[in-house]
Write a protein that holds these residues in place. Structure first.
Motif, mmCIF file in Angstrom:
data_model
loop_
_atom_site.group_PDB
_atom_site.id
_atom_site.type_symbol
_atom_site.label_atom_id
_atom_site.label_comp_id
_atom_site.label_asym_id
_atom_site.label_seq_id
_atom_site.Cartn_x
_atom_site.Cartn_y
_atom_site.Cartn_z
ATOM 1 N N LEU A 1 0.424 -1.220 -0.241
ATOM 2 C CA LEU A 1 0.046 0.272 -0.095
ATOM 3 C C LEU A 1 1.088 1.564 0.145
ATOM 4 C CD1 LEU A 1 -2.596 -1.131 2.296
ATOM 5 C CD2 LEU A 1 -3.177 -0.624 0.034
ATOM 6 N N LEU A 2 1.747 1.184 0.999
ATOM 7 C CA LEU A 2 2.654 2.274 0.892
ATOM 8 C C LEU A 2 3.240 3.054 -0.140
ATOM 9 C CD1 LEU A 2 4.192 1.524 4.409
ATOM 10 C CD2 LEU A 2 2.246 3.909 3.231
ATOM 11 N N MET A 3 4.180 1.567 -0.924
ATOM 12 C CA MET A 3 5.333 1.799 -2.909
ATOM 13 C C MET A 3 3.499 1.892 -3.094
ATOM 14 S SD MET A 3 7.267 1.657 -1.697
ATOM 15 C CE MET A 3 8.838 1.213 -3.325
ATOM 16 N N THR A 4 2.332 1.723 -3.572
ATOM 17 C CA THR A 4 1.221 1.935 -4.266
ATOM 18 C C THR A 4 1.065 3.558 -4.356
ATOM 19 O OG1 THR A 4 0.585 -0.363 -4.513
ATOM 20 C CG2 THR A 4 -0.924 1.705 -4.915
ATOM 21 N N PHE A 5 1.504 4.036 -3.282
ATOM 22 C CA PHE A 5 1.123 5.196 -2.487
ATOM 23 C C PHE A 5 2.416 6.326 -3.415
ATOM 24 C CE2 PHE A 5 1.639 9.359 -0.143
ATOM 25 C CZ PHE A 5 0.738 10.217 -0.625
ATOM 26 N N THR A 6 3.305 6.014 -3.036
ATOM 27 C CA THR A 6 4.365 6.742 -3.665
ATOM 28 C C THR A 6 4.645 6.354 -4.939
ATOM 29 O OG1 THR A 6 5.675 4.835 -3.162
ATOM 30 C CG2 THR A 6 6.299 6.454 -1.731
ATOM 31 N N ALA A 7 4.116 5.401 -5.846
ATOM 32 C CA ALA A 7 4.201 5.770 -6.954
ATOM 33 C C ALA A 7 2.612 6.007 -7.267
ATOM 34 C CB ALA A 7 3.003 3.909 -7.798
ATOM 35 N N TYR A 8 1.535 6.229 -6.995
ATOM 36 C CA TYR A 8 0.643 7.596 -7.159
ATOM 37 C C TYR A 8 0.884 8.690 -7.085
ATOM 38 C CZ TYR A 8 -3.419 10.055 -7.196
ATOM 39 O OH TYR A 8 -4.002 11.690 -6.697
ATOM 40 N N ALA A 9 1.930 9.213 -6.040
ATOM 41 C CA ALA A 9 2.384 10.678 -6.018
ATOM 42 C C ALA A 9 3.325 10.564 -7.210
ATOM 43 C CB ALA A 9 3.307 10.367 -4.517
ATOM 44 N N GLY A 10 4.071 9.890 -7.429
ATOM 45 C CA GLY A 10 5.123 10.001 -8.586
ATOM 46 C C GLY A 10 4.732 10.147 -9.657
ATOM 47 N N LEU A 11 3.244 10.059 -9.923
ATOM 48 C CA LEU A 11 2.358 9.859 -11.405
ATOM 49 C C LEU A 11 1.875 11.448 -10.925
ATOM 50 C CD1 LEU A 11 1.947 6.046 -12.021
ATOM 51 C CD2 LEU A 11 3.472 7.659 -13.429
ATOM 52 N N ARG A 12 1.024 11.361 -10.094
ATOM 53 C CA ARG A 12 0.194 12.128 -10.034
ATOM 54 C C ARG A 12 0.247 14.062 -9.403
ATOM 55 N NH1 ARG A 12 -3.196 11.071 -14.548
ATOM 56 N NH2 ARG A 12 -3.557 9.433 -14.250
ATOM 57 N N LEU A 13 1.866 13.855 -7.922
ATOM 58 C CA LEU A 13 1.122 15.337 -7.263
ATOM 59 C C LEU A 13 2.513 16.249 -7.894
ATOM 60 C CD1 LEU A 13 1.165 13.190 -3.801
ATOM 61 C CD2 LEU A 13 -1.050 14.730 -5.363
ATOM 62 N N PRO A 14 2.110 17.316 -8.108
ATOM 63 C CA PRO A 14 3.309 18.597 -8.894
ATOM 64 C C PRO A 14 4.060 18.324 -7.699
ATOM 65 C CG PRO A 14 1.000 19.279 -8.045
ATOM 66 C CD PRO A 14 0.955 17.319 -7.604
ATOM 67 N N GLN A 15 3.750 18.058 -6.040
ATOM 68 C CA GLN A 15 5.236 18.839 -5.385
ATOM 69 C C GLN A 15 6.568 17.338 -4.718
ATOM 70 O OE1 GLN A 15 1.722 17.767 -4.533
ATOM 71 N NE2 GLN A 15 1.472 17.861 -2.417
ATOM 72 N N VAL A 16 5.913 16.137 -5.472
ATOM 73 C CA VAL A 16 6.595 14.947 -5.613
ATOM 74 C C VAL A 16 7.494 15.303 -7.004
ATOM 75 C CG1 VAL A 16 6.788 12.799 -5.902
ATOM 76 C CG2 VAL A 16 5.349 13.351 -4.681
ATOM 77 N N ALA A 17 6.942 16.397 -8.140
ATOM 78 C CA ALA A 17 7.779 16.151 -9.475
ATOM 79 C C ALA A 17 8.681 17.338 -9.097
ATOM 80 C CB ALA A 17 6.797 16.589 -10.155
ATOM 81 N N GLU A 18 7.760 18.095 -8.295
ATOM 82 C CA GLU A 18 9.704 19.223 -7.710
ATOM 83 C C GLU A 18 10.253 18.799 -7.399
ATOM 84 O OE1 GLU A 18 6.837 22.339 -6.271
ATOM 85 O OE2 GLU A 18 5.928 22.182 -7.226
ATOM 86 N N ALA A 19 10.062 17.720 -6.405
ATOM 87 C CA ALA A 19 11.314 17.295 -5.303
ATOM 88 C C ALA A 19 12.343 16.323 -6.738
ATOM 89 C CB ALA A 19 10.387 16.167 -3.733
ATOM 90 N N PHE A 20 11.817 15.974 -7.534
ATOM 91 C CA PHE A 20 12.836 15.183 -8.052
ATOM 92 C C PHE A 20 13.225 16.064 -8.919
ATOM 93 C CE2 PHE A 20 9.641 11.170 -7.209
ATOM 94 C CZ PHE A 20 11.428 9.863 -7.947
ATOM 95 N N THR A 21 12.862 17.092 -9.085
ATOM 96 C CA THR A 21 13.951 18.313 -10.228
ATOM 97 C C THR A 21 14.814 18.620 -8.945
ATOM 98 O OG1 THR A 21 12.115 18.784 -10.893
ATOM 99 C CG2 THR A 21 13.458 20.271 -11.679
ATOM 100 N N GLU A 22 14.105 18.677 -7.541
ATOM 101 C CA GLU A 22 15.127 19.260 -6.462
ATOM 102 C C GLU A 22 16.367 18.361 -6.456
ATOM 103 O OE1 GLU A 22 15.935 20.956 -1.947
ATOM 104 O OE2 GLU A 22 13.956 20.572 -3.152
ATOM 105 N N LEU A 23 16.379 16.697 -6.644
ATOM 106 C CA LEU A 23 16.582 15.595 -6.567
ATOM 107 C C LEU A 23 17.808 15.526 -7.452
ATOM 108 C CD1 LEU A 23 15.246 13.278 -4.269
ATOM 109 C CD2 LEU A 23 17.138 15.062 -3.367
ATOM 110 N N GLY A 24 17.509 16.736 -8.551
ATOM 111 C CA GLY A 24 18.214 16.362 -9.743
ATOM 112 C C GLY A 24 17.980 14.899 -11.197
#
Length: 144
Positions: free
Chosen positions: A31-54
């Motif tokens: 469930l936690l890994m599914t949520f992180t996958a969903y967040a990676g695909l749908r949440l703009p905060q996660v997209a920004e965090a990935f960009t910040e991490l390079g």
């Protein structure tokens, strides 16, 4: 015909006490890994965090899809080798997340979730491995 075991329910009971904790931990982990996958695909905060991490945008999508595939492998009947690869992939993903956060100077608030989910995944793997190593004894069979 009477069983040769002193208590025929013991074999099934032992298997149950190994199976139930495995499924509880594994479902929570998935469930936690599914949520992180969903967040990676749908949440703009996660997209920004990935960009910040390079990381490039495509990596976030690729990683999310790989997580969903790994979750499917853990929850569905699959060959043990594929389940081991799924666990290995999750271990690499979560340890890489910790390293990425540490490399940019983030504190425990950023990498702590990856560490906690990683420990849960490690426990799931340990319980799965223990189930694989346990000999199967059906009620009514003689123990050697």
């Amino acid at each position: 015909m009477e069983s040769t075991l002193r208590n025929p329910g013991i074999a099934n009971n032992n298997a149950k006490w190994k199976t139930v904790p495995y499924w509880l931990v594994t479902v929570l982990f998935c469930l936690l890994m599914t949520f992180t996958a969903y967040a990676g695909l749908r949440l703009p905060q996660v997209a920004e965090a990935f960009t910040e991490l390079g990381f490039p945008t495509y990596f976030r999508v690729e990683l999310s899809l790989a997580k969903l595939l790994g979750v499917a492998l853990l929850l569905a009947p699959a060959p043990p080798r594929l389940k081991e690869w799924a666990y290995a992939g999750f271990a690499i993903d979560l340890s890489s997340a910790i390293i990425a956060h540490l490399s940019v100077g983030h504190g425990p608030g950023a990498w702590g979730w990856a560490a906690a989910i990683g420990l849960l995944g490690g426990l799931s793997y340990f319980l799965w491995w223990r189930l694989q190593a346990a000999p199967v004894q059906v009620a009514g069979e003689r123990a050697n």
